[in-house]
Every structure is written in C-alpha cells, then in structure tokens.
Design a protein around this motif. Structure first.
Motif, short mmCIF file in Angstrom:
data_model
loop_
_atom_site.label_atom_id
_atom_site.label_comp_id
_atom_site.label_asym_id
_atom_site.label_seq_id
_atom_site.Cartn_x
_atom_site.Cartn_y
_atom_site.Cartn_z
N GLU A 244 -12.89 1.10 1.70
CA GLU A 244 -12.77 2.52 2.00
C GLU A 244 -12.84 3.40 0.75
OE1 GLU A 244 -9.90 1.98 5.95
OE2 GLU A 244 -9.08 2.90 4.15
N GLU A 245 -12.05 3.09 -0.24
CA GLU A 245 -11.93 3.97 -1.40
C GLU A 245 -13.06 3.83 -2.40
OE1 GLU A 245 -7.11 4.60 -1.37
OE2 GLU A 245 -7.98 3.42 -3.00
N ARG B 276 -9.69 -3.89 2.84
CA ARG B 276 -9.92 -2.60 3.52
C ARG B 276 -9.88 -1.45 2.53
NH1 ARG B 276 -6.47 0.99 4.76
NH2 ARG B 276 -4.68 -0.41 4.73
N GLU B 277 -8.86 -1.42 1.68
CA GLU B 277 -8.73 -0.32 0.73
C GLU B 277 -9.90 -0.29 -0.26
OE1 GLU B 277 -6.80 2.23 0.71
OE2 GLU B 277 -5.20 1.67 2.09
N CYS C 12 -5.37 -5.93 3.58
CA CYS C 12 -5.16 -4.57 3.09
C CYS C 12 -6.02 -4.31 1.86
CB CYS C 12 -3.69 -4.34 2.79
SG CYS C 12 -3.33 -2.70 2.10
N GLU D 15 -8.30 11.81 0.95
CA GLU D 15 -8.91 11.12 -0.20
C GLU D 15 -10.23 11.75 -0.65
OE1 GLU D 15 -7.32 6.64 1.03
OE2 GLU D 15 -9.32 7.30 1.65
N PRO E 261 -8.35 1.14 -6.66
CA PRO E 261 -8.36 1.16 -5.20
C PRO E 261 -7.14 0.42 -4.65
CG PRO E 261 -10.51 0.54 -6.06
CD PRO E 261 -9.57 0.56 -7.22
N GLY E 262 -6.53 1.00 -3.64
CA GLY E 262 -5.37 0.36 -3.03
C GLY E 262 -4.64 1.32 -2.12
N GLY E 263 -3.66 0.77 -1.43
CA GLY E 263 -2.87 1.59 -0.53
C GLY E 263 -1.93 0.75 0.30
#
Length: 144
Positions: free
Chosen positions: A54-55, A50-51, A47, A98, A34-36
């Motif tokens: 979300e992911e 959040r990532e 960040c 995604e 997970p990441g972005g």
C-alpha cells in the motif's frame, strides 16, 4: 493499542524504500519506513506485506524477521520488524490520510546517516535499518 509491522525494503542495488511526510505537530517533515498497525486477523508478516504494497507499491518474495519489540512500556503491543528483498515495483495504494506520503529510494548508508541525524520521528525505522544492516553483514538467510 494494536501490534504493528515495519519493513526495510531493499532493491538489488541495495537502495532502501523510504517515505517522508509533514508532521506539523512535531515540527516538520520526517522520514519513516513502510509499516502500520495490524488489521483484524493479520499475522505480523501479512501486515508487513500489506503495508509495503500500500505505502510503497512494492511486493517482495524474500522476507527476513528482524525481531519484535514493545511499542511502549505501558502497552503489550509490539512492533514487528522485517527486511524485504526480491522486490517488484508497482503503484502506491495510499489511503486518504496517507496522500502526502512521498516515496524515495536511498542508499542504506544515507538512510543510516539520516537516522543518526534524527530525521526519523519514530524509533522503529532506525532500529529496523540498523538491524537489517547488521544481519546482512552476518549473511542470515531470507525465507519465502
């Protein structure tokens, strides 16, 4: 190019959250963590939180920085690596791009073996897995 964060999320059994998706331009399905990229005004940890939420649908109480590294030599953007523990599982909140992300939980040894086998498309994932594995052996603490 904006900075990014990548997360090694490990549950109480030591399983790691991995994602997979098809990348036709690169020849098939690959694994990733997970990441972005940062959104406006986000810190590296914001960040990462959040990532991960979300992911993977995961929130975490324990966080440890694994360092920050240049994304490319031609850019000042950096990728910030984190390990997350004390996880709470929830539902993924995937964006339109995604929707094909598949979440899996793997033992760290299997994730490391997949990294050695070249199953990750981007280098940040294998680097984060390696650093999380090494730092865990050294017993460095987590922060909240």
């Amino acid at each position: 190019m904006r900075d990014a964060s990548v997360v090694v999320a490990r549950d109480t059994k030591g399983l790691v959250a991995l994602l997979s998706a098809d990348f036709p331009n690169h020849g098939g399905e690959f694994l990733f963590l997970p990441g972005g990229r940062f959104e406006a005004g986000e810190s590296p940890l914001e960040c990462a939180r959040r990532e991960l939420r979300e992911e993977a649908g995961v929130t975490a109480e324990g966080w440890r920085s694994l360092g920050a590294y240049a994304i490319t030599l031609s850019s000042t953007a950096r990728v910030h690596l984190f390990e997350a523990r004390e996880l709470t599982l929830g539902a993924q909140d995937l964006t339109e791009t995604e929707q094909d992300f598949k979440l899996m939980w793997w033992p760290m040894a299997d994730a490391m073996q997949a990294a050695h086998a070249g199953r990750f498309l981007l280098p940040a994932g294998p680097l984060a897995l390696f650093l999380a594995s090494e730092i865990t052996q050294q017993g460095q603490p987590f922060s909240r």
